[in-house]
Design a protein around this motif. Structure first.
Motif, PDB file in Angstrom:
ATOM      1  N   PRO A 200       0.814  -1.228   0.000  1.00 55.82           N
ATOM      2  CA  PRO A 200       0.000   0.000   0.000  1.00 55.82           C
ATOM      3  C   PRO A 200       0.844   1.273   0.000  1.00 55.82           C
ATOM      4  N   GLU A 201       0.632   2.086  -1.020  1.00 55.26           N
ATOM      5  CA  GLU A 201       1.343   3.357  -1.211  1.00 55.26           C
ATOM      6  C   GLU A 201       2.843   3.168  -1.388  1.00 55.26           C
ATOM      7  N   LYS A 202       3.297   1.953  -1.537  1.00 52.01           N
ATOM      8  CA  LYS A 202       4.708   1.646  -1.762  1.00 52.01           C
ATOM      9  C   LYS A 202       4.801   0.713  -2.961  1.00 52.01           C
ATOM     10  N   GLU A 203       4.726   1.299  -4.134  1.00 51.52           N
ATOM     11  CA  GLU A 203       4.672   0.530  -5.374  1.00 51.52           C
ATOM     12  C   GLU A 203       5.873   0.923  -6.236  1.00 51.52           C
ATOM     13  N   PHE A 204       6.864   0.047  -6.291  1.00 50.42           N
ATOM     14  CA  PHE A 204       8.124   0.368  -6.958  1.00 50.42           C
ATOM     15  C   PHE A 204       8.537  -0.742  -7.916  1.00 50.42           C
ATOM     16  N   LEU A 205       9.154  -0.345  -9.008  1.00 48.43           N
ATOM     17  CA  LEU A 205       9.880  -1.254  -9.882  1.00 48.43           C
ATOM     18  C   LEU A 205      11.306  -0.744  -9.939  1.00 48.43           C
ATOM     19  N   GLY A 206      12.248  -1.543  -9.416  1.00 50.65           N
ATOM     20  CA  GLY A 206      13.655  -1.156  -9.403  1.00 50.65           C
ATOM     21  C   GLY A 206      14.481  -2.088 -10.261  1.00 50.65           C
ATOM     22  N   HIS A 207      15.532  -1.532 -10.862  1.00 51.94           N
ATOM     23  CA  HIS A 207      16.257  -2.303 -11.880  1.00 51.94           C
ATOM     24  C   HIS A 207      17.711  -1.870 -11.933  1.00 51.94           C
TER      25      HIS A 207
END
Length: 390
Positions: free
Chosen positions: A128-135
């Motif tokens: 919730p409220e922490k939606e990340f795509l890291g690469h």
């Protein structure tokens, strides 16, 4: 023979904003970054010592031509874009196309595969409220400092290619001389994605190279179209790849998807093999450079070992629930031989050339040129989506 410049890791990622036809956009990219493109072509060992000599053989020229013919038939607009880049940079087109065939040429003509651990790591966090795509964008050392952003708006006079695209608007991190879409990118429909290469053991010429499928994704309007692009029915992929993606405008809960794609398998096969895993709310996932679900023979060797070791390092972390958690994971160097953030010395064969973190709530894209655990992003780009009125 030119050598790679010893200028260290630069805190710099140039960007071009361009609008026009596919050829015009490609030309502007080539003209603007001609120095980087020419330097990269001069110093890239795989091109000069392996791909170009194979291209001069009868078998190599045949594989090259049948692959080019395939792409021209299905994605002529991207061939024009690449031709524009070659013309703008004043370099031969065939050298750029060989970069896009990548390992297809040695695999199909010399039955040779490269097990070196050049690949990337991606983590998706869906809370919730922490939606990340890291690469982490990991590549052979010659790529370091030879990257740039392309932010393009392409409007065609008529529908283009097999998916009849008339407009594209996107921002993509690019290797010098490569089409956009192959690293990490977003488009104005809200598609956010990153790419992990996977080295299937058997590749195919006369099929669609993964570089062109990831370029086509930049026109994807929704998840259904993204899967359609990757399946590439009627032709199929020539090599393997993994895509991590989400759509910022999708209805309902945030969903992240990992799509594993394998080359079209078997005589007469004309569709990529595809497996999709979805991370729903309160879930996360990690992907490197091996198949986790598809039962496809792989090259093996260092790239699989590296993927296993990075996966093991990821599993030691607590559940990622913040941007700082993502930075810690992507900057991890606890495994000295096969770290997630790769750079131990100037002589490392593979380096992390950039790190990107998409914040799907704030709609920003942070790019780091150094380790995200110890450095600030060199830029934080807003993710700009198509307005409802357009």
């Amino acid at each position: 023979m030119p050598v790679v410049e010893k200028i260290g890791r630069r805190s710099c990622v140039p960007i071009i904003y361009t609008r026009g036809t596919h050829y015009e956009v490609g030309f502007d990219v080539g003209r603007t970054f001609s120095g980087l493109i020419q330097n990269f072509l001069a110093t890239y060992d795989l091109l000069n010592k392996e791909y170009l000599p194979l291209y001069e053989t009868e078998a190599g020229r045949k594989a090259y031509q049948e692959t080019l013919d395939c792409v021209r038939q299905n994605f002529p607009q991207y061939v024009k874009e690449l031709q524009g880049t070659a013309d703008g940079a004043k370099v031969p087109f065939h050298k750029l196309f060989l970069l896009h065939m990548d390992e297809i040429l040695p695999n199909t003509t010399a039955r040779k595969s490269n097990p070196n651990p050049n690949g990337c790591s991606t983590v998706c966090c869906n809370y919730p409220e922490k939606e990340f795509l890291g690469h982490t964008e990991d590549a052979l050392a010659e790529i370091l400092n030879n990257i740039y952003f392309v932010s393009a708006h392409i409007i065609a006079d008529s529908p283009q290619g097999r998916w009849k695209v008339t407009e594209e608007k996107f921002t993509s991190l690019c290797y010098a001389g490569h089409l956009p879409g192959f690293t990490m990118s977003y488009n104005h429909h809200g598609l956010v994605y990153s790419v992990n290469i996977i080295k299937a053991k058997t590749l195919a010429s006369g099929k669609t190279p993964r570089h062109f499928l990831t370029r086509a994704l930049l026109a994807g309007e929704n998840f259904a179209r993204a899967q359609q692009i990757l399946r590439d029915a009627g032709c199929g992929a020539g090599d393997g790849v993994s895509i991590n993606m989400t759509f910022l405008r999708q209805e309902g809960d945030r969903l992240f998807h990992n799509a594993e794609l394998a080359p079209a398998a078997g005589p007469g096969a004309a569709e990529s093999v595809l497996s999709v895993l979805t991370a729903s709310p309160h879930e996360h996932m990690f992907h490197a450079n091996k198949y986790l679900r598809l039962k496809v023979p792989e090259v093996g060797g260092a790239i699989v070992t590296s993927s296993d070791r990075r996966q093991a390092a990821f599993m030691k972390f607590p559940v990622p629930r913040s941007k700082e958690d993502i930075e810690a994971i992507l900057g991890d160097q606890s495994d000295r031989e096969f770290s997630i953030f790769r750079e131990e010395s100037d002589d490392d064969y593979v380096k992390t050339v950039a790190v990107g973190i998409f914040d799907c709530v704030a709609r920003t894209w942070s790019i780091y040129t150094g380790n995200p655990k110890t450095s600030e992003p060199v830029v934080v780009l807003p993710i700009q989506l198509k307005t409802e009125s357009r």
